[in-house]
Write a protein that holds these residues in place. Structure first.
Motif, short mmCIF file in Angstrom:
data_model
loop_
_atom_site.label_atom_id
_atom_site.label_comp_id
_atom_site.label_asym_id
_atom_site.label_seq_id
_atom_site.Cartn_x
_atom_site.Cartn_y
_atom_site.Cartn_z
N ARG A 196 2.58 -6.96 4.07
CA ARG A 196 2.72 -7.24 2.46
C ARG A 196 4.07 -7.19 2.16
NH1 ARG A 196 -0.65 -7.30 -2.17
NH2 ARG A 196 0.58 -6.57 -3.75
N SER A 197 4.70 -8.20 1.46
CA SER A 197 6.07 -8.11 0.73
C SER A 197 6.35 -7.05 0.35
CB SER A 197 6.19 -9.48 -0.16
OG SER A 197 7.49 -9.40 -0.69
N LEU A 198 7.82 -6.41 0.56
CA LEU A 198 8.03 -5.06 -0.13
C LEU A 198 8.42 -5.44 -1.56
CD1 LEU A 198 10.31 -3.94 2.94
CD2 LEU A 198 8.03 -3.12 2.27
N ALA A 199 8.68 -6.71 -1.97
CA ALA A 199 9.04 -6.92 -3.17
C ALA A 199 7.83 -7.05 -4.27
CB ALA A 199 9.59 -8.39 -3.28
N LEU A 200 6.75 -7.06 -3.80
CA LEU A 200 5.52 -7.01 -4.66
C LEU A 200 5.37 -5.99 -5.48
CD1 LEU A 200 3.03 -9.23 -2.38
CD2 LEU A 200 4.54 -10.09 -4.25
N ASP A 201 5.52 -4.66 -4.81
CA ASP A 201 5.00 -3.37 -5.55
C ASP A 201 6.21 -2.51 -5.90
OD1 ASP A 201 1.99 -4.26 -5.04
OD2 ASP A 201 2.95 -3.98 -2.79
N TYR A 202 6.07 -2.04 -7.26
CA TYR A 202 7.24 -1.20 -7.64
C TYR A 202 6.67 0.21 -7.67
CZ TYR A 202 10.37 1.17 -10.83
OH TYR A 202 11.17 2.25 -11.34
N VAL A 203 7.35 0.97 -6.84
CA VAL A 203 7.13 2.43 -6.54
C VAL A 203 8.36 3.52 -7.07
CG1 VAL A 203 5.56 2.28 -4.50
CG2 VAL A 203 8.09 2.37 -4.14
N GLY A 204 9.52 2.92 -7.16
CA GLY A 204 10.71 3.66 -7.84
C GLY A 204 11.36 4.19 -6.78
N THR A 205 12.76 4.35 -7.09
CA THR A 205 13.77 4.88 -6.17
C THR A 205 14.42 6.33 -6.84
OG1 THR A 205 15.72 4.21 -7.49
CG2 THR A 205 14.62 2.65 -5.82
N GLY A 206 13.76 6.87 -7.92
CA GLY A 206 14.06 8.11 -8.67
C GLY A 206 13.56 9.19 -8.10
N PRO A 207 13.91 10.79 -8.81
CA PRO A 207 13.37 11.72 -8.13
C PRO A 207 11.70 11.77 -8.16
CG PRO A 207 14.99 12.08 -9.67
CD PRO A 207 14.69 10.57 -9.63
N LEU A 208 11.20 10.94 -9.05
CA LEU A 208 9.53 11.14 -9.01
C LEU A 208 9.22 9.48 -8.77
CD1 LEU A 208 8.99 13.18 -12.18
CD2 LEU A 208 8.76 13.90 -9.64
N PRO A 209 8.03 9.58 -8.09
CA PRO A 209 7.49 8.22 -8.03
C PRO A 209 6.96 7.58 -9.21
CG PRO A 209 6.32 9.64 -6.44
CD PRO A 209 7.19 10.62 -7.49
N ALA A 210 7.15 6.28 -9.27
CA ALA A 210 6.51 5.41 -10.47
C ALA A 210 4.91 5.59 -10.16
CB ALA A 210 7.03 3.95 -10.48
N PRO A 211 4.26 5.22 -11.35
CA PRO A 211 2.65 5.14 -11.34
C PRO A 211 2.47 4.32 -10.11
CG PRO A 211 3.49 5.26 -13.70
CD PRO A 211 4.72 5.09 -12.70
#
Length: 238
Positions: A196-211
């Protein structure tokens, strides 16, 4: 990262100690395996525990480091699953689910005909395992080299790319690796893996994961310095 009160801390697996299984319903249970420290125990058990395909796979690695970690991780996985199922580790019936993309027999590894789910990941000399009563995905990664970040980050979600670009160069490797571990844990959980394309889902790069995307819950996992790890499970049904 180990010991952070905000992150789940996996149990350290040792072959010479009994498995301490959490009470039923506690999911997922997380374990780390030190492939160097547990090498002797893993190699002692491997011939009697791993199946022919696993032994062939172990023998195919050119680097001793890769073979060592594969053997330790897969022997530990069979021991843990055998404890959950009440069977000998060598008798755990492992299969591949159908691929969610094409239906072929190369989807997520699973226990045949049982409600126990698992996920496994290894990097360098560290393996991370999860056993759960529902679909689960885990991933552990060594902190990426700056060159890897520069070459691979363009494949991420556009918002993640922008987040990395906004950081000082010295902070990008850790942020990139956090996002990669989160993303791969989710993709393992849904069964597609990196097809599955890595561009499709947003998980965030910050200290906490995105929803988590698709209603999934993604949580960072406490692992030794120099690594990043995450676990993903489906969120509660509404």
């Amino acid at each position: 990262m180990i010991g952070s009160p905000s992150l789940p801390v996996p149990t350290v697996f040792e072959f010479d100690r009994p498995v301490s299984r959490p009470p039923a319903g506690d999911a997922p249970s997380l374990w780390t395996v030190d492939a160097v420290g547990q090498r002797a125990g893993a190699e002692r058990l491997a011939p009697a525990v791993l199946d022919a395909g696993e032994l062939a796979r172990a023998g195919s690695f050119h680097r001793d480091e890769d073979r060592r970690c594969y053997v330790a991780a897969h022997v530990a996985l069979r021991v843990l699953l055998g404890d959950h199922l009440g069977v000998a580790a060598a008798r755990v019936p492992l299969v591949r689910e159908p691929c969610p993309n094409c239906g072929g027999p190369h989807g997520r590894p699973a226990v045949d005909g049982n409600g126990v789910h698992f996920s496994l990941s290894h990097a360098a000399d560290l393996a991370l395992l999860a056993v759960a009563g529902t679909a689960v995905g885990v991933d552990v990664e060594r902190i990426a080299a700056p060159r890897t970040v520069a070459e691979v980050s363009a494949s991420l979600h556009p918002t993640e790319i922008a987040e990395l670009d906004a950081l000082p160069e010295s902070e990008r490797p850790a942020a990139f690796t956090r996002a990669w571990a989160r993303k791969e844990s989710y993709l393992k959980g849904i069964g597609t893996g990196l097809s599955r394309s890595l561009a499709l889902d947003y998980v965030g790069t910050g200290p906490l994961p995105a929803p988590g995307p698709g209603g999934w819950i993604i949580t960072d996992v406490a692992v030794p310095e120099g690594y990043a790890a995450a676990v993903a499970v489906p969120g509660p049904r509404r």
